[in-house]
Design a protein around this motif. Structure first.
Motif, PDB file in Angstrom:
ATOM      1  N   LYS A 161       0.834  -1.200   0.000  1.00 31.33           N
ATOM      2  CA  LYS A 161       0.000   0.000   0.000  1.00 31.33           C
ATOM      3  C   LYS A 161       0.869   1.251   0.000  1.00 31.33           C
ATOM      4  CE  LYS A 161      -3.857   2.219   2.448  1.00 31.33           C
ATOM      5  NZ  LYS A 161      -4.855   2.111   3.549  1.00 31.33           N
ATOM      6  N   GLN A 207       0.046   3.515  -3.051  1.00 31.22           N
ATOM      7  CA  GLN A 207      -0.723   4.711  -2.709  1.00 31.22           C
ATOM      8  C   GLN A 207       0.183   5.910  -2.460  1.00 31.22           C
ATOM      9  OE1 GLN A 207      -2.283   5.074   1.256  1.00 31.22           O
ATOM     10  NE2 GLN A 207      -4.247   5.887   0.533  1.00 31.22           N
ATOM     11  N   PHE A 223      -1.948  -6.617  -7.233  1.00 34.07           N
ATOM     12  CA  PHE A 223      -2.492  -6.135  -5.980  1.00 34.07           C
ATOM     13  C   PHE A 223      -2.695  -7.343  -5.060  1.00 34.07           C
ATOM     14  CE2 PHE A 223      -4.327  -2.856  -8.946  1.00 34.07           C
ATOM     15  CZ  PHE A 223      -3.678  -1.758  -8.406  1.00 34.07           C
ATOM     16  N   ARG A 275      -7.728  -2.090 -10.649  1.00 34.85           N
ATOM     17  CA  ARG A 275      -7.050  -0.829 -10.347  1.00 34.85           C
ATOM     18  C   ARG A 275      -8.047   0.218  -9.856  1.00 34.85           C
ATOM     19  NH1 ARG A 275      -4.836  -0.827 -14.696  1.00 34.85           N
ATOM     20  NH2 ARG A 275      -5.954   0.880 -15.732  1.00 34.85           N
ATOM     21  N   LYS A 295     -10.802  -0.350  -8.294  1.00 33.66           N
ATOM     22  CA  LYS A 295     -11.218  -0.708  -6.945  1.00 33.66           C
ATOM     23  C   LYS A 295     -10.231  -0.190  -5.909  1.00 33.66           C
ATOM     24  CE  LYS A 295     -10.832  -4.998  -5.302  1.00 33.66           C
ATOM     25  NZ  LYS A 295     -11.143  -6.422  -5.006  1.00 33.66           N
ATOM     26  N   PHE A 296      -8.945  -0.358  -6.165  1.00 33.21           N
ATOM     27  CA  PHE A 296      -7.942   0.084  -5.205  1.00 33.21           C
ATOM     28  C   PHE A 296      -7.783   1.598  -5.225  1.00 33.21           C
ATOM     29  CE2 PHE A 296      -6.993  -4.395  -5.152  1.00 33.21           C
ATOM     30  CZ  PHE A 296      -6.585  -4.621  -3.846  1.00 33.21           C
ATOM     31  N   TYR A 306      -8.173   3.553  -1.808  1.00 32.54           N
ATOM     32  CA  TYR A 306      -7.021   4.313  -1.331  1.00 32.54           C
ATOM     33  C   TYR A 306      -7.189   5.812  -1.511  1.00 32.54           C
ATOM     34  CZ  TYR A 306      -4.444  -0.135  -1.033  1.00 32.54           C
ATOM     35  OH  TYR A 306      -4.028  -1.395  -0.710  1.00 32.54           O
ATOM     36  N   LEU A 311     -10.805  -5.947   0.598  1.00 34.75           N
ATOM     37  CA  LEU A 311     -10.290  -5.711  -0.747  1.00 34.75           C
ATOM     38  C   LEU A 311      -9.777  -6.967  -1.438  1.00 34.75           C
ATOM     39  CD1 LEU A 311      -8.295  -2.422  -0.033  1.00 34.75           C
ATOM     40  CD2 LEU A 311     -10.413  -2.628  -1.339  1.00 34.75           C
ATOM     41  N   THR A 312      -9.663  -8.066  -0.707  1.00 29.41           N
ATOM     42  CA  THR A 312      -9.023  -9.276  -1.222  1.00 29.41           C
ATOM     43  C   THR A 312     -10.002 -10.446  -1.135  1.00 29.41           C
ATOM     44  OG1 THR A 312      -6.963  -8.399  -0.289  1.00 29.41           O
ATOM     45  CG2 THR A 312      -6.942 -10.694  -1.043  1.00 29.41           C
TER      46      THR A 312
END
Length: 782
Positions: A195, A199, A426, A438, A440-441, A445, A583-584
């Motif tokens: 992250k 991020q 990811f 992408r 989603k993250f 973030y 997220l996973t």
């Protein structure tokens, strides 16, 4: 900010289970005698382990039972008891750690809380804790001024790291930096490292030691069956009818699993076929041991597949209903005749036939491997070949059949892969190049754009730094100057960086190159989770407090992110896991609360009502069409096979030994272990030794195209005539096997270097065994 609380105090049940294979009578008698000293309970009698002859050969009886003597000084209600997961290999052993005043006194498995290992531990899990209170531990941040380190406050050190990283990015852009994450630390810490990379620094230049070991496993299995992980649980490893083991010195690298396998072979007549360049201990228990030429695994595996298909031994129903690509594989293996296999790989036709027929006709079979199959410039082809064999025979997707890569580091499966500290993924193997993943993250973030290009792998990072493309690095928990190929060059590259920060528990030789060094917690000082080779996620709990001002890895990363303006606000690892499962998808139902109650949960676990998945692919594969995809493979062979040179007539292969662990950062500080294996050695076949004029115990020079090292000759029939073996561990003398290996020829898919086959020559130096003065002079090195 602090980590979670240590384990609870409490007394154990008085009943100790019966011993396991290899436990010595005199050790048991001595343990019982020591246990009688304890006034409150017999909880520590006998001291169970599966260290085979380690105690007899390595430690004096007094040293062996130091923990029993230490425990006898306390009443049990004065001792802290913490149930946790082992910090060495990835078998996933759990046990109770007994500690007092910051010192680990002893370890005892509790079968009720140890679903994978039961009552077993290996020698490192039982005895390897002296490193935690070593005088060499880092206790305060260090900053370098005028080439020398001085202690600094956390504020100053973190400010300097943040400033150093910002300056590199400002001048060279986001890809002027790279990060190395640690497979030793927790899932939660690794999640935050990726992250931070994505991020905060907006780069995918993050990788870890998974690249240097099982990345071909991930690449090969991902494209054939779907998940880049083993498909079986412990049931298969304990109860299958047949094993194919290759590239795995199981008794030394994964002793607890080896004991389970040997027990199944002995008690239930399971067949076991071992294909390896060395006659390892598992060969003594094998139905058949076959010595192979290193670097030609696709040849003999394709030979097995050809024999199975040619003789109609393949599982036609399974192949037709659950796979695609069979016809292409059938055509691709036609040239791998018994004669061709013998010529290229050294496998006699009768041994090829016996193995192929037994595997195909078995009711179940488990295919086991480690780095001997993966650490090649064509490692991914090896794994695809192995998957093809398992699929052709129909031995995938049952409780007792499947694919079983044994992982090396304690959390290389979870922290090294599942959590996404790798250039292309990811967390949860969601591709950075996939727009939906992408987005989603980016939403999670709170950023407008995450990089959509894959970053550099770890060895590529060093090559890019050598070209001047990468100017700064942040390394967490990896001793790269011993683990990277051509280590002398790796050290030079670190010196040439404009900025380097290292986070570790010791001032390793890698850390000595750094501008800032940050002191972290050891495994026994950590809370969070690890994920085992069988995908079981398990809790790790702090048994003792860290020394001085050392901090948990996740805390350090979070405080560093704050200096870039990101307020994550995690109060403990449990809250980080909550973000992970949000997220996973494969971790969707895994929480610390569930793990506390259930002990372990194998992923994929889709939600909190899902029990977890011990056996993959029972109904479908994790592919778009639900079928496994087979691909034909060809002969690649070792990189240096095409560089015929009489100056380098031998092939060097590398691997692990029971008593040492990886680069020796922890095990080199255990006196008992160090006293047994503190010298680098090379195994040489007696005929080869005679031709070279080398005697057992003599110091020899080993030279490759990259460099030279010296080691003690160990003349043994474990190796074949044209192969020598050198352990991968550093033993404290300055010489290391990776001085000789090549960093330029990488697997085209997984980017792993060619560790397992290096052309070398061996010559006597004229010296005898190392003198006591020489040994003493190396005692302080790591």
């Amino acid at each position: 900010m602090t980590d979670e609380t240590p384990g609870t105090k409490g007394a154990e049940d008085d009943t100790e289970k019966e011993g396991v294979a290899g436990f010595m009578a005199r050790a048991k008698e001595q343990a019982q005698t020591a246990g009688k000293k304890m006034g409150e309970s017999g909880a520590f009698e006998p001291l169970e382990h599966v260290a085979e002859s380690f105690a007899a050969n390595t430690m004096s009886e007094g040293r062996l039972f130091d923990m029993a003597d230490a425990l006898s000084d306390y009443r049990l209600n004065e001792v802290d008891v913490t149930d946790t997961t082992c910090g060495y290999c990835a078998v996933g052993c759990r046990f109770d750690i007994y500690s007092k005043d910051g010192e680990v006194l002893g370890v005892r498995p509790n079968p009720e809380k140890a679903p994978i290992n039961g009552i077993s531990t290996c020698v490192k899990g039982k005895f390897g804790y002296k490193y935690a209170d070593s005088e060499d531990r880092l206790t305060q941040p260090l900053v370098k001024e005028d080439g020398e380190f001085r202690e600094a406050s956390w504020e100053e050190a973190l400010d300097r790291v943040a400033d150093g990283l910002k300056e590199i990015q400002d001048e060279y852009g986001r890809n002027g930096l790279s990060l190395v994450s640690s497979s030793k630390t927790t899932n939660e810490a690794n999640y935050l490292m990726q992250k931070f990379a994505r991020q905060v620094l907006r780069t995918n230049n993050i990788d870890n030691c998974n690249r240097l070991c099982h990345s071909p496993t991930v690449a090969g299995l991902s494209q054939t069956v779907g998940f880049g992980a083993g498909s079986v649980g412990t049931d298969a490893l304990e109860n299958t009818d047949c094993y194919l083991i290759t590239g795995s010195n199981t008794t030394e690298a994964h002793p607890v699993l080896a004991t389970r396998i040997k027990q199944n072979v002995k008690d239930d007549d399971a067949d076991m076929f071992v294909f390896d360049p060395r006659k390892i201990q598992m060969a003594q228990f094998a139905t058949q041991y076959t010595r192979i030429k290193p670097g030609y695994d696709t040849v003999w595996i394709n030979g097995l597949i050809r024999h199975v298909i040619e003789n109609d031994l393949h599982d036609e129903e399974f192949v037709e209903e659950r796979t695609v690509g069979f016809e292409e594989v059938k055509e691709g293996v036609e040239k791998f005749t018994p004669e061709y296999v013998e010529e290229k790989a050294g496998v006699p036709p009768e041994e090829l036939k016996r193995a192929a027929e037994t595997i195909a006709e078995a009711d179940s079979c488990t295919f086991c491997w480690t780095l001997g199959l993966t650490e090649h410039s064509h490692g991914t082809e090896n794994i695809v070949s192995m998957a093809n064999l398992a699929l052709v025979t129909g031995h995938v997707g049952t409780e007792k059949s499947g694919l079983a890569p044994f992982r090396g580091q304690n959390n290389v499966q979870g922290g090294g892969g599942d959590m996404g500290p790798i250039p292309g993924n990811f967390p949860g193997y969601q591709k950075v190049t996939n727009d939906d993943a992408r987005e989603k993250f980016e939403e999670a973030y709170g950023v407008d754009h995450l990089p959509d290009d894959e970053g550099y792998t770890i060895t590529e990072q060093f090559l890019a730094a050598d070209r001047g493309e990468i100017r700064g690095m942040f390394i967490q928990g990896e001793n790269v100057v011993y683990s990277e190929p051509n280590v002398s060059h790796a050290g030079e590259i670190l010196d040439d960086l404009e900025f380097l920060a290292v986070q570790d528990i010791f001032l390793t030789d890698s850390a000595k190159h750094a501008d800032v060094v940050l002191p972290a917690n050891a495994p026994v000082e950590t809370n969070g989770t690890y994920t085992s080779s069988t995908r079981h996620v398990q809790l790790v709990k702090r048994a003792i407090d860290p020394p001085g001002n050392a901090k948990p890895d996740w805390v350090i990363t979070q405080e560093l992110a704050e200096r870039f303006g990101y307020e994550w606000g995690f109060r403990n690892p449990s809250e980080i896991m909550d973000e992970i499962n949000d997220l996973t998808p494969i971790y969707g139902g895994i929480t610390h609360e569930r793990l506390e109650t259930e002990g372990s949960i194998p992923w994929p676990c889709w939600d909190e009502d899902h029990p977890g998945t011990p056996h993959l692919y029972t109904e479908e594969f994790n592919t778009d069409d639900g079928k496994a995809h087979m691909f034909p493979t060809d002969v690649s062979g070792p990189v240096e096979a095409d560089m015929e040179d009489e100056a380098f007539p031998l092939a060097m292969t590398t691997g692990r030994v029971l008593y040492q662990y990886h680069t020796g950062t922890m095990t080199n500080r255990e006196p008992g272990i160090r006293s047994y294996t503190d010298e680098l050695f090379v195994e040489i076949n007696p005929d080869t030794a005679a031709d070279l004029g080398v005697s057992d115990g003599q110091v020899v020079e080993i030279t490759s195209r990259k460099g030279s090292i010296t080691a003690l000759a160990q003349v043994t029939e474990r190796t074949g005539g044209d192969v020598v073996f050198v352990p991968m561990h550093y033993f404290g003398r300055g010489d290391v096997a990776n001085e000789l290996t090549d960093e330029e020829h990488l697997d085209p898919q997984a980017h792993v270097p060619e560790y397992k086959v290096t052309d070398v020559r061996v010559a006597p130096t004229g010296e005898g065994e190392r003198t006591e003065a020489q040994k003493a002079g190396a005692e302080g090195d790591d």
